[in-house]
Design a protein around this motif. Structure first.
Motif, short mmCIF file in Angstrom:
data_model
loop_
_atom_site.label_atom_id
_atom_site.label_comp_id
_atom_site.label_asym_id
_atom_site.label_seq_id
_atom_site.Cartn_x
_atom_site.Cartn_y
_atom_site.Cartn_z
N SER A 35 15.16 26.85 0.58
CA SER A 35 14.53 26.39 1.80
C SER A 35 14.76 24.91 2.04
O SER A 35 14.61 24.41 3.16
CB SER A 35 13.01 26.66 1.76
N ARG A 36 15.13 24.19 0.98
CA ARG A 36 15.36 22.75 1.10
C ARG A 36 16.84 22.39 1.15
O ARG A 36 17.18 21.23 1.36
CB ARG A 36 14.70 22.03 -0.08
N ASN A 37 17.70 23.37 0.91
CA ASN A 37 19.13 23.11 0.89
C ASN A 37 19.77 23.48 2.22
O ASN A 37 19.91 24.65 2.55
CB ASN A 37 19.80 23.90 -0.24
N TYR A 38 20.12 22.48 2.99
CA TYR A 38 20.79 22.72 4.27
C TYR A 38 22.20 22.19 4.15
O TYR A 38 22.42 20.99 3.98
CB TYR A 38 20.04 22.03 5.40
N CYS A 39 23.16 23.08 4.18
CA CYS A 39 24.56 22.72 4.01
C CYS A 39 25.29 22.79 5.35
O CYS A 39 25.38 23.86 5.96
CB CYS A 39 25.23 23.64 2.99
N ILE A 40 25.77 21.65 5.82
CA ILE A 40 26.51 21.61 7.09
C ILE A 40 27.94 22.05 6.82
O ILE A 40 28.68 21.40 6.06
CB ILE A 40 26.48 20.19 7.69
N LYS A 41 28.34 23.16 7.42
CA LYS A 41 29.67 23.72 7.17
C LYS A 41 30.67 23.36 8.26
O LYS A 41 31.87 23.48 8.07
CB LYS A 41 29.57 25.24 7.04
N VAL A 42 30.16 22.96 9.43
CA VAL A 42 31.04 22.59 10.55
C VAL A 42 30.61 21.22 11.05
O VAL A 42 29.43 20.98 11.31
CB VAL A 42 30.95 23.62 11.69
N CYS A 43 31.56 20.33 11.21
CA CYS A 43 31.24 18.99 11.71
C CYS A 43 30.75 19.10 13.15
O CYS A 43 31.46 19.66 14.01
CB CYS A 43 32.46 18.08 11.65
N PRO A 44 29.57 18.57 13.47
CA PRO A 44 29.05 18.67 14.84
C PRO A 44 29.78 17.76 15.83
O PRO A 44 29.60 17.89 17.03
CB PRO A 44 27.59 18.23 14.68
N LYS A 45 30.64 16.89 15.32
CA LYS A 45 31.35 15.96 16.20
C LYS A 45 32.75 16.45 16.56
O LYS A 45 33.18 16.38 17.70
CB LYS A 45 31.46 14.58 15.53
N CYS A 46 33.48 16.98 15.55
CA CYS A 46 34.87 17.40 15.81
C CYS A 46 35.10 18.89 15.54
O CYS A 46 36.23 19.36 15.67
CB CYS A 46 35.84 16.57 14.96
N ASP A 47 34.05 19.61 15.12
CA ASP A 47 34.13 21.06 14.86
C ASP A 47 35.03 21.42 13.69
O ASP A 47 35.46 22.57 13.56
CB ASP A 47 34.59 21.83 16.11
N ALA A 48 35.35 20.46 12.83
CA ALA A 48 36.14 20.76 11.63
C ALA A 48 35.32 21.64 10.69
O ALA A 48 34.14 21.40 10.48
CB ALA A 48 36.55 19.47 10.94
N VAL A 49 35.98 22.67 10.12
CA VAL A 49 35.29 23.61 9.23
C VAL A 49 35.40 23.14 7.79
O VAL A 49 36.49 22.83 7.30
CB VAL A 49 35.89 25.02 9.38
N ASN A 50 34.24 23.06 7.12
CA ASN A 50 34.16 22.64 5.72
C ASN A 50 34.90 21.34 5.41
O ASN A 50 35.67 21.25 4.44
CB ASN A 50 34.69 23.76 4.80
N PRO A 51 34.69 20.31 6.22
CA PRO A 51 35.31 19.02 5.90
C PRO A 51 34.54 18.33 4.76
O PRO A 51 33.47 18.78 4.37
CB PRO A 51 35.17 18.24 7.21
N ARG A 52 35.08 17.26 4.28
CA ARG A 52 34.39 16.50 3.24
C ARG A 52 33.48 15.47 3.91
O ARG A 52 33.92 14.72 4.79
CB ARG A 52 35.40 15.81 2.32
N PHE A 53 32.22 15.45 3.49
CA PHE A 53 31.26 14.51 4.06
C PHE A 53 30.90 13.45 3.01
O PHE A 53 30.76 13.77 1.83
CB PHE A 53 29.98 15.22 4.51
N THR A 54 30.79 12.23 3.46
CA THR A 54 30.36 11.13 2.59
C THR A 54 29.12 10.49 3.18
O THR A 54 28.77 10.72 4.34
CB THR A 54 31.48 10.08 2.45
N LYS A 55 28.45 9.69 2.39
CA LYS A 55 27.26 9.00 2.86
C LYS A 55 27.64 8.01 3.95
O LYS A 55 28.64 7.29 3.84
CB LYS A 55 26.57 8.27 1.72
N GLY A 56 26.84 7.98 5.02
CA GLY A 56 27.15 7.11 6.15
C GLY A 56 26.03 6.17 6.52
O GLY A 56 25.88 5.82 7.69
N GLY A 57 25.22 5.78 5.54
CA GLY A 57 24.13 4.86 5.83
C GLY A 57 22.91 5.57 6.38
O GLY A 57 22.73 6.78 6.19
#
Length: 333
Positions: A35-57
């Protein structure tokens, strides 16, 4: 009960009971984690599937942000969830889910959370919209019962120049079924889930009922009350039809008890709300369906399950959209 008493009570149980408790504890622990694990599988900005995400501040609101390796754009970690576009923290949303499934009035929820009544109402609309999206792909199959539920139209909370306000508990101005009655076609799977959605006013046509096509499984056994408008829908799905003219023909196998019980639940909740604005009826229909599904469950168990299921979808429904998008539109002549 003290910890030592609990331990002694547990130790005195037989092995079967101990194993059952252990399984339940493991299930609840896993449910809480999920219930606490939310995994973003598609980038909401460019619609890339399973991209690599890094910390952005952090955003101005203080929420952590992620950065997409493909488009290098940033977004908050809760993008597409209830807390997205919201100034309320997760604990307030958790309380809202619990209160909504417990039919706690908006005014009482607002007092408990120390926020305005209008804010709580808007949060509830956002939650109901997400619940509607969450069960949008539900399919009932196997043994199913179909019938309609009719409720009086309502423009609760809204003034209309061409309509006189109706007092609480009032009746329609026209006799019998008319366009003042909202029709909620219902399909209930025995020992399973249900589908409930407003598609029209007054008696449904075969075209209206065909809107349920994606929700009915192939080669099912269907029990109906004799309304011929279901024939095209059930024929398309290659379903075997059994007609129940009235309750005197009911047997242990041939009946509409499950769908009738669901309709009684709807009546109870609808009365508890003192009516629902008809334009929002499909959002509440999603809630009624889930209330039936979780009958007998503890509120915390419901909370964990709902959050887990919501993490499987994304919804960018904003507060400003709630009064104009995905509404049930009907007219009265």
């Amino acid at each position: 009960m003290k910890d030592t008493e609990i331990i002694n009570f547990y130790n005195n149980l037989d092995q079967y009971a101990k194993d059952k408790i252990d399984r339940q504890l493991i299930d609840l622990t896993n449910a809480k984690k999920e219930s606490r694990n939310y995994c973003i599988k598609v980038c909401p900005k460019c619609d890339a599937v399973n991209p690599r995400f890094t910390k952005g501040g952090n955003a101005n609101s203080g929420k952590p942000m992620l950065k997409c390796s493909c488009c290098h754009k940033r977004f908050t970690y809760d993008n597409g969830q209830l807390t997205h576009y919201s100034h309320q923290d997760e604990s307030k949303w958790d309380q809202l889910i619990v209160d909504t499934f417990s039919q706690v009035p908006v005014e009482k929820s607002a007092a408990n959370m120390n926020i305005s009544t209008y804010t709580v109402w808007r949060m509830r609309m956002k939650l109901l919209h997400m619940l509607e999206k969450m069960i949008a792909d539900t399919v009932v199959s196997g043994e199913i019962e179909l019938d309609e539920k009719y409720i009086l139209n309502s423009h609760k909370g809204e003034k209309k120049d061409n309509l006189k306000p109706r007092k609480r508990g009032g009746s329609a101005s026209k006799r019998g079924l008319s366009n003042e009655q909202i029709c909620l076609p219902t399909a209930v799977q025995r020992n399973g889930t249900a589908v409930l959605k407003a598609t029209n006013t007054a008696t449904p046509t075969s075209g209206d009922l065909m809107k349920l096509s994606n929700s009915i499984g192939e080669n099912s056994m269907a029990w109906i009350d004799g309304k011929t408008a279901y024939n095209n829908l059930l024929s398309e799905k290659h379903c075997e039809i059994r007609v129940m003219k009235d309750h005197t023909t009911y047997t242990s196998l041939d009946h509409l008890n499950n769908v009738n019980a669901f309709h009684r639940l709807i009546e109870k909740w609808y009365k508890g709300y003192n009516g629902v604005a008809s334009k929002y009826i499909n959002r509440y229909a999603a809630l009624f369906t889930l209330v039936r599904e979780y009958t007998g469950c503890d509120t915390q168990e419901i909370l964990l399950s709902i959050k887990k299921r919501m993490h499987q979808i994304t919804d960018f429904f904003r507060i400003v959209d709630m009064k104009k998008d995905d509404l049930f539109i009907y007219s009265i002549s």
